[in-house]
Design an enzyme around this catalytic site. Structure first.
Site, mmCIF file in Angstrom:
data_model
loop_
_atom_site.group_PDB
_atom_site.id
_atom_site.type_symbol
_atom_site.label_atom_id
_atom_site.label_comp_id
_atom_site.label_asym_id
_atom_site.label_seq_id
_atom_site.Cartn_x
_atom_site.Cartn_y
_atom_site.Cartn_z
ATOM 1 N N HIS A 53 0.820 -1.221 0.000
ATOM 2 C CA HIS A 53 0.000 0.000 0.000
ATOM 3 C C HIS A 53 0.852 1.269 0.000
ATOM 4 O O HIS A 53 0.486 2.259 -0.624
ATOM 5 C CB HIS A 53 -0.924 0.007 1.215
ATOM 6 C CG HIS A 53 -1.887 -1.133 1.226
ATOM 7 N ND1 HIS A 53 -3.007 -1.153 0.432
ATOM 8 C CD2 HIS A 53 -1.890 -2.315 1.890
ATOM 9 C CE1 HIS A 53 -3.661 -2.292 0.625
ATOM 10 N NE2 HIS A 53 -2.994 -3.016 1.497
ATOM 11 N N HIS A 77 -3.063 -12.383 1.373
ATOM 12 C CA HIS A 77 -2.463 -12.489 2.726
ATOM 13 C C HIS A 77 -3.038 -13.704 3.484
ATOM 14 O O HIS A 77 -3.833 -13.582 4.397
ATOM 15 C CB HIS A 77 -2.483 -11.210 3.544
ATOM 16 C CG HIS A 77 -3.719 -10.361 3.535
ATOM 17 N ND1 HIS A 77 -4.952 -10.845 3.832
ATOM 18 C CD2 HIS A 77 -3.871 -9.039 3.298
ATOM 19 C CE1 HIS A 77 -5.829 -9.852 3.780
ATOM 20 N NE2 HIS A 77 -5.199 -8.750 3.447
ATOM 21 N N ASN A 98 -4.596 -14.340 7.068
ATOM 22 C CA ASN A 98 -5.073 -13.066 7.606
ATOM 23 C C ASN A 98 -6.316 -12.627 6.842
ATOM 24 O O ASN A 98 -6.311 -12.571 5.619
ATOM 25 C CB ASN A 98 -3.989 -11.988 7.497
ATOM 26 C CG ASN A 98 -2.738 -12.364 8.274
ATOM 27 O OD1 ASN A 98 -1.665 -12.532 7.708
ATOM 28 N ND2 ASN A 98 -2.880 -12.528 9.573
ATOM 29 N N ARG A 145 -13.500 -29.402 11.428
ATOM 30 C CA ARG A 145 -14.624 -29.866 10.587
ATOM 31 C C ARG A 145 -14.988 -28.843 9.508
ATOM 32 O O ARG A 145 -15.802 -29.126 8.648
ATOM 33 C CB ARG A 145 -15.854 -30.181 11.448
ATOM 34 C CG ARG A 145 -15.768 -31.555 12.133
ATOM 35 C CD ARG A 145 -17.070 -31.936 12.803
ATOM 36 N NE ARG A 145 -17.388 -31.062 13.907
ATOM 37 C CZ ARG A 145 -16.922 -31.213 15.157
ATOM 38 N NH1 ARG A 145 -16.125 -32.222 15.448
ATOM 39 N NH2 ARG A 145 -17.255 -30.365 16.116
ATOM 40 N N ASP A 168 2.602 -6.065 2.170
ATOM 41 C CA ASP A 168 1.369 -5.409 2.642
ATOM 42 C C ASP A 168 1.736 -4.153 3.438
ATOM 43 O O ASP A 168 1.030 -3.747 4.356
ATOM 44 C CB ASP A 168 0.531 -6.383 3.502
ATOM 45 C CG ASP A 168 -0.926 -5.945 3.641
ATOM 46 O OD1 ASP A 168 -1.348 -5.001 2.953
ATOM 47 O OD2 ASP A 168 -1.642 -6.541 4.474
ATOM 48 N N ALA A 208 -3.159 -3.725 10.858
ATOM 49 C CA ALA A 208 -3.485 -2.833 9.742
ATOM 50 C C ALA A 208 -2.279 -2.724 8.812
ATOM 51 O O ALA A 208 -1.533 -1.754 8.839
ATOM 52 C CB ALA A 208 -3.878 -1.462 10.278
HETATM 53 FE FE FE Z 1 -5.872 -6.772 3.363
#
Ligand code: FE
Length: 384
Positions: A60, A212, A215, A223, A270, A304
């Protein structure tokens, strides 16, 4: 230019003492031992590693800027930041936002791509907005929406998007994989609470990628094995890994290394704008993020994004899993290039683009980055 006295590690070749010759931006020779003659412009690597340049397909921001800033100056900072961590190709990644805002990001990036100084922009990863509210993570829920086919077509028509992360909950008719096929975009499931069986419906439509991994997705229950179970069971499904030892702890990294076909593991950072910056308060998609000791979280503790860098991801995975360094380097270079069909990068072979990174043999710190045969970053006297 010759890069000599190096330990070359790539998918196709490993040479403990070797050299790489570059001509007109391409790799022209790879040879064992030392060259007979060296010129002033050649580089003595002093035993350091040469890897293919890293490929980060989910990032990002960094160094104070974010993809959503949609600004030439910000992207210049981001491109340089990426070079300083050995990344010679990256996909600036959006977060959930309004249609117009995302459109604007795409238009700016389309203008910049291939412009001088922006050569490492390889395409765009759209993360959302077609996500599952149950697994929204640190995406701004105000902009999470169900698929709007017209909007998606307009974004894809710009021909800069390479990848889209979406959730089945936002696309119950399974239209996104079909649209992706039409526009040559790779679909990836993420921020999704889908069951294993739901995933199989996407798999049947060609989805082979999970965003990711672990996450923001349905976890492994004995199960209900969910998306984590799908990623582990399907050998041909690629999984993005944030190997910062926070998003995935060491046991999970070891489990992945043990179970998962190594050629289907793709490292991503990320990273957010706080990457490369001091701890403190930052912003992601309009949400407040606090960074403490490099860990970025919302006020409720939700992770984040990260402050990870690619060379650190390689080192972490190698340290924790004890997999060969070459396998770890592949996850940062060859595997993403293969999955996204990025031609001429991600490996060290004669004829390929000379996108290379020289890393310290002990720490993997990035010493020099080379893009199309040009030095685009070098570490001088401890000052980046
Ligand atoms: Fe994400």
């Amino acid at each position: 230019m010759i890069l000599y006295n190096a330990h070359i590690v790539s998918h196709s070749i490993e040479l403990e003492r070797g050299y790489v010759e570059i001509e007109e931006g391409k790799i022209s020779r790879i040879t064992k031992g030392f060259p007979n003659i060296v010129a002033g412009t050649d580089i003595d690597c002093e035993g350091a590693y040469i890897f293919p340049g890293f490929v980060d397909t989910h990032i990002h921001g960094g160094n104070g800027v974010d993809t959503m800033d949609a600004d030439e100056k910000a992207f210049k900072i981001l491109c340089d930041y990426e070079y300083s961590h050995g990344v010679t190709t990256f996909f600036p990644t959006t977060v959930t936002a309004s249609f117009e805002r995302t459109m604007n990001v795409l238009k700016v990036l389309k203008e910049l791509k291939d412009k001088e100084g922006f050569e490492n922009i390889g395409g765009v990863h759209l993360e959302g907005p077609f996500l599952d509210r149950k697994k929204v993570g640190a995406q701004n829920p105000s902009f999470v929406s169900s698929l709007d086919e017209d909007e998606l077509r307009r974004w894809f028509s710009l021909k800069i998007v390479k990848s889209i992360t979406y959730a089945l909950a936002a696309d119950p008719e399974n239209r996104i994989p079909v649209l992706c096929e039409e526009y040559g975009v790779k679909p990836s499931i993420g921020h999704s609470d889908a069951t294993f069986e739901e995933f199989e419906r996407c798999y049947a439509l060609g989805v082979r990628h999970l965003t990711h991994f672990c996450n923001g997705m349905s976890g492994l229950h004995h199960r209900h094995v969910g998306l984590v179970g799908a990623g582990l069971l399907y050998d041909d499904v690629y999984v993005e890994i944030i190997a910062d030892r926070v998003h995935l702890n060491d046991q999970m990294l070891r489990l992945i290394a043990k179970v998962k076909e190594p050629s289907r593991v793709i490292f991503i950072t990320d990273a957010i704008r706080a990457s490369g910056m001091k701890d403190g308060e930052y912003e992601l998609g309009g949400l407040k993020v606090r960074v403490v000791k490099g860990e970025a979280r919302l006020s409720d503790g939700t992770l984040a994004g990260s402050t990870l860098t690619m060379e650190k991801a390689v080192r972490n995975y190698n340290d924790v899993t004890k997999l060969p360094l070459r396998t770890c380097v592949d996850a940062a270079t060859y595997n993403p290039a293969e999955f996204y069909g990025l031609k001429n990068i991600g490996d060290i072979r004669v004829g390929m683009q000379a996108d290379l990174v020289i890393c310290d043999a002990q720490t993997l710190k990035v010493l020099k980055t080379i893009k199309r045969g040009n030095i685009v970053f070098q570490w001088i006297d401890g000052v980046p």
